[in-house]
Every structure is written in structure tokens, then in C-alpha cells.
Design a protein around this motif. Structure first.
Motif: not given
Length: 208
Positions: A48-51, A53-66
Motif C-alpha cells: 500500500a505504501c508503494r502505491r 508513494t507512486a501517487e505522490g502522497l508518500l515519500e520513502y527514504n531508506h534511512n527515515a522510512g515512509a
């Protein structure tokens, strides 16, 4: 429950929280916590988070998470202009769907978000503006227009912090009478429209 349904549940839950403002821009989304709250495994939440993120509502950083994505001022402006255009178009073409009760409701809501802006009442501003816009959108008989306008409003509402909403309420208080006036003027023109029997789809003015 199938995995797809679980991912859909996680997506719908997170999206609603973001759109409603429950999760504000910059808020961290912890996959394990969301999974625990929903009683599902982290896998569908991650999907769900990937989806999102693709919509621009979430951003993901390997260190900070979503995290809930920070607003894009340019995109928000473009969508806002698009929504404004749609609302005026709806008012201009949906007067036959606007009853006296609808117009009274719109006037009442316009007065409410103007009052809320004066009192810096964030919750009332948000509720009144949302109801005003959705009431107006509901007048359109065009399903595509309704869906596009609703989607545009949902996108804008994601980024409505208290300060932005306050400014929007001021602008809305200025523009609402214009939109209501368009509806009223169009309604007064409706009795002067007839449909000729030989061309049922084309309205003509009386005496034309």
C-alpha cells in the motif's frame, strides 16, 4: 482475507488519513505499527505504501522510512486552478439541478467558512469549505466531471495546513457569491429555454 484485499484495506486506510489531514505532511508512517493496528502482516502495508508513494502522497527514504509527502507548490497551484475551472463550469452548466434548498445550503456554508476564517476556526473552515465544494460537485450530472473535481479536491485537501486553509477560506468567501450568482442567473434563464420536437437534443430560446 486475500492478500490483495489486505493491501487494499491498508491503502484505503492510509489514504483516508492523509486526505483528511489526520496524517499531516512530514508525518512518519511506520509499516509495523500500521500492520498491527489493522491486524495484518507488514507485507500488504508495504504494498500500500508503494502505491501511495507512486501517487505522490508518500515519500520513502531508506534511512527515515515512509513519510507523508511535503506539498508541491507548483502542482498544488495547477490542481487548484483546475478545480476552480471545474467548479465554475459546473455552476455554469448545472443550474437546472440547483434547487432553492441547494442555494440556501451553499449560502449558509459560504457564511460559515467566512465566519470561521474571522474566528480562526480551523475545523469549521475545513468542514464548511469541504461541504460547499462537494455540494457544488454533486450538482453535475457528468460522472467524469464529478470524479475529476472530487479527485482534485482530495489532492488539494491533503496539503491544507491550518495556515493554508485559513487563506483558502478567505479566497473562498470572496469567490462563493460569484459561483452562487452564476447558478441563480442560469436558473432565471431556464424558463426561457424550450426544446423543439424536431430537434429534442438542442435547446432554443423562445422566439428564436
Amino acid at each position: 482475507m486475500p492478500a490483495v484485499s489486505k493491501a487494499g484495506l491498508a491503502y484505503a486506510t492510509l489514504r483516508k488519513q492523509i486526505v483528511s489531514g489526520e496524517l499531516s505532511p512530514g508525518s512518519r508512517v511506520t509499516i509495523s505499527q500500521v500492520a498491527e493496528q489493522l491486524g495484518i502482516s507488514p507485507i500488504p502495508v508495504r504494498e500500500a505504501c508503494r502505491r501511495l508513494t507512486a501517487e505522490g502522497l508518500l515519500e520513502y527514504n531508506h534511512n527515515a522510512g515512509a513519510r507523508v509527502a511535503a506539498p508541491d507548490p507548483t502542482l498544488r497551484y495547477d490542481v487548484g486552478e483546475y478545480l476552480s475551472t471545474l467548479l465554475v463550469s459546473i455552476a455554469d452548466n448545472s443550474a437546472d439541478a440547483a434547487t432553492d434548498d441547494t442555494l440556501r445550503t451553499l449560502r449558509t456554508l459560504a457564511a460559515k467558512f467566512e465566519e470561521a476564517a474571522d474566528n480562526n476556526d480551523f475545523l469549521q473552515e475545513r468542514e464548511a469549505i469541504t461541504r460547499f465544494i462537494l455540494t457544488l460537485i454533486g450538482l453535475s450530472r457528468n460522472t467524469i466531471v464529478r470524479e475529476q473535481a472530487t479527485e482534485a479536491w482530495e489532492h488539494i485537501s491533503v496539503y491544507l495546513t491550518e495556515d493554508r486553509l485559513h487563506k483558502m477560506a478567505r479566497i473562498a468567501a470572496h469567490n462563493a457569491p460569484v459561483i452562487i450568482d452564476i447558478l441563480e442567473r442560469r436558473r432565471t434563464q431556464l424558463p426561457h429555454l424550450i426544446v423543439r420536437a424536431d430537434s429534442p437534443e438542442t435547446p432554443h430560446t423562445v422566439g428564436a
